[in-house]
Design an enzyme around this catalytic site. Structure first.
Site, mmCIF file in Angstrom:
data_model
loop_
_atom_site.group_PDB
_atom_site.id
_atom_site.type_symbol
_atom_site.label_atom_id
_atom_site.label_comp_id
_atom_site.label_asym_id
_atom_site.label_seq_id
_atom_site.Cartn_x
_atom_site.Cartn_y
_atom_site.Cartn_z
ATOM 1 N N ASP A 2 46.943 33.253 12.359
ATOM 2 C CA ASP A 2 45.937 33.368 13.413
ATOM 3 C C ASP A 2 44.704 34.138 12.942
ATOM 4 O OD1 ASP A 2 47.038 35.898 13.341
ATOM 5 O OD2 ASP A 2 47.694 35.925 15.432
ATOM 6 N N SER A 3 44.728 34.616 11.694
ATOM 7 C CA SER A 3 43.518 35.199 11.104
ATOM 8 C C SER A 3 42.399 34.167 11.013
ATOM 9 C CB SER A 3 43.813 35.750 9.709
ATOM 10 O OG SER A 3 44.340 34.733 8.866
ATOM 11 N N LYS B 251 55.688 31.297 13.129
ATOM 12 C CA LYS B 251 55.700 32.748 12.975
ATOM 13 C C LYS B 251 55.278 33.386 14.286
ATOM 14 C CE LYS B 251 52.442 35.322 10.903
ATOM 15 N NZ LYS B 251 52.209 36.436 11.871
ATOM 16 N N GLU C 287 54.072 44.247 7.513
ATOM 17 C CA GLU C 287 52.658 44.548 7.284
ATOM 18 C C GLU C 287 52.352 46.036 7.420
ATOM 19 O OE1 GLU C 287 48.149 43.236 8.698
ATOM 20 O OE2 GLU C 287 49.887 42.117 9.422
#
Length: 320
Positions: free
Chosen positions: A78-79, A147, A216
């Site tokens: 979604d970046s 994801k 992350e």
């Protein structure tokens, strides 16, 4: 028309039809075609302690080059909200937009395992909503897995999706969709208590059926210890090199951004796509302005007799 003439005409038409579009996205076949990466491949790599190379892609060209480079997993993250659509953050992108980009990536990817991100708002309300969104990403987006972000609180949702036969890549630690509740983009697991929560999230996601999980922005030692406690792969992004694999946003690591843009500490820039593109486009502009481009080799000829006849046609038009 004679049989011979018809045959020649048919051959000419066939030749024209075989000629690729000037904007054809595909080049020559891959230099080294490889066996398709599957969940079994990922599992075998994990068990053999072979690092899993993962990268994001958001359209056909970025997926094409990533696949050609031999990536194991291509993530439609979604970046893309920021790097492809110019949005402020990932919370703006919606499921329909993600699916469009997933389809584009799927068309280019022949070898890597493809994973599509579930955007904020498409899975948090209830497990059934999440399953419906995941099905769309698989069916319409042509992805092979999905994801989603979140820890223990998302376990029942992940379980619902995996029970339906859809593979799930988890995402713990810093979860960008929840940046506001985390106080911004902050490193997670910097205290023993915080690290314990990240571990509990990891174990819950493993129990829920994730085939792997992104970890992350946690200290490298925390990433290592969490990885050692799991029996599924960890894909690190700012979590140290002891993770089972790594992932980066493609535009970050290729340097496809203007000077002065902030980059997270964990990003290593491997290229200067922005600089090279800028140089090429500026050179093109100069050539256009000076009429250097197009040169003779970039143009199509016409038979002299046909050209003369065309010029006569123009003169006759003027004389009317």
């Amino acid at each position: 028309m004679t049989t011979k003439s018809w045959s020649l005409r048919s051959q000419n038409i066939a030749s024209i039809q075989k000629r690729p579009s000037s904007h054809s996205p595909m080049g020559s076949p891959s230099r080294s075609p490889r066996k398709k990466i599957t969940l079994n491949t990922i599992r075998a790599m994990y068990e053999s302690k072979i690092p899993i190379a993962t990268i994001t892609a958001h359209d056909f060209p970025s997926a094409h080059v990533a696949d050609e480079a031999g990536m194991d997993i291509i993530l439609v993250g979604d970046s893309l909200a920021m790097v492809a659509l110019g949005m402020e953050d990932t919370s703006e992108v919606v499921l329909d937009e993600m699916i469009l980009h997933c389809r584009s990536v799927a068309r280019a990817t022949k070898g890597a395992l493809t994973v599509g991100d579930l955007p904020m708002g498409s899975y948090e309300i209830a497990p059934e909503q999440a399953l419906e969104s995941a099905i769309r990403v698989i069916k319409e987006g042509r992805m092979q897995a999905v994801k989603l972000e979140g820890g223990s609180e998302m376990a029942s949702t992940i379980s619902r999706i995996t029970r339906a036969g859809i593979p799930v890549l988890g995402h713990i630690g810093l979860t960008p969709q929840r940046q506001h509740s985390l106080g911004g983009f902050r490193v997670q697991g910097k205290t023993a208590e915080s690290a314990q929560r990240v571990l509990e999230d990891a174990l819950a996601l493993q129990e829920a059926g994730c085939f792997a999980m992104v970890v992350e922005a946690v200290p490298a030692d925390v990433g290592r210890l969490i990885t050692n406690q799991l029996s599924i792969p960890t894909i690190g992004i700012g979590a140290g090199n002891a993770c089972s694999g790594q992932v980066l946003v493609q535009s970050d690591m290729t340097g496809n951004f203007p000077p002065g843009r902030f980059l997270p500490k964990f990003v290593k820039r491997y290229g200067d796509v922005w600089g090279e593109s800028l140089k090429a486009i500026e050179s093109y502009k100069v050539d256009v302005k000076s009429r250097v481009y197009p040169a003779a080799e970039h143009t199509y000829p016409i038979n002299d007799l046909e050209l003369t006849e065309f010029e006569k046609m123009i003169e006759r038009r003027r004389g009317r």
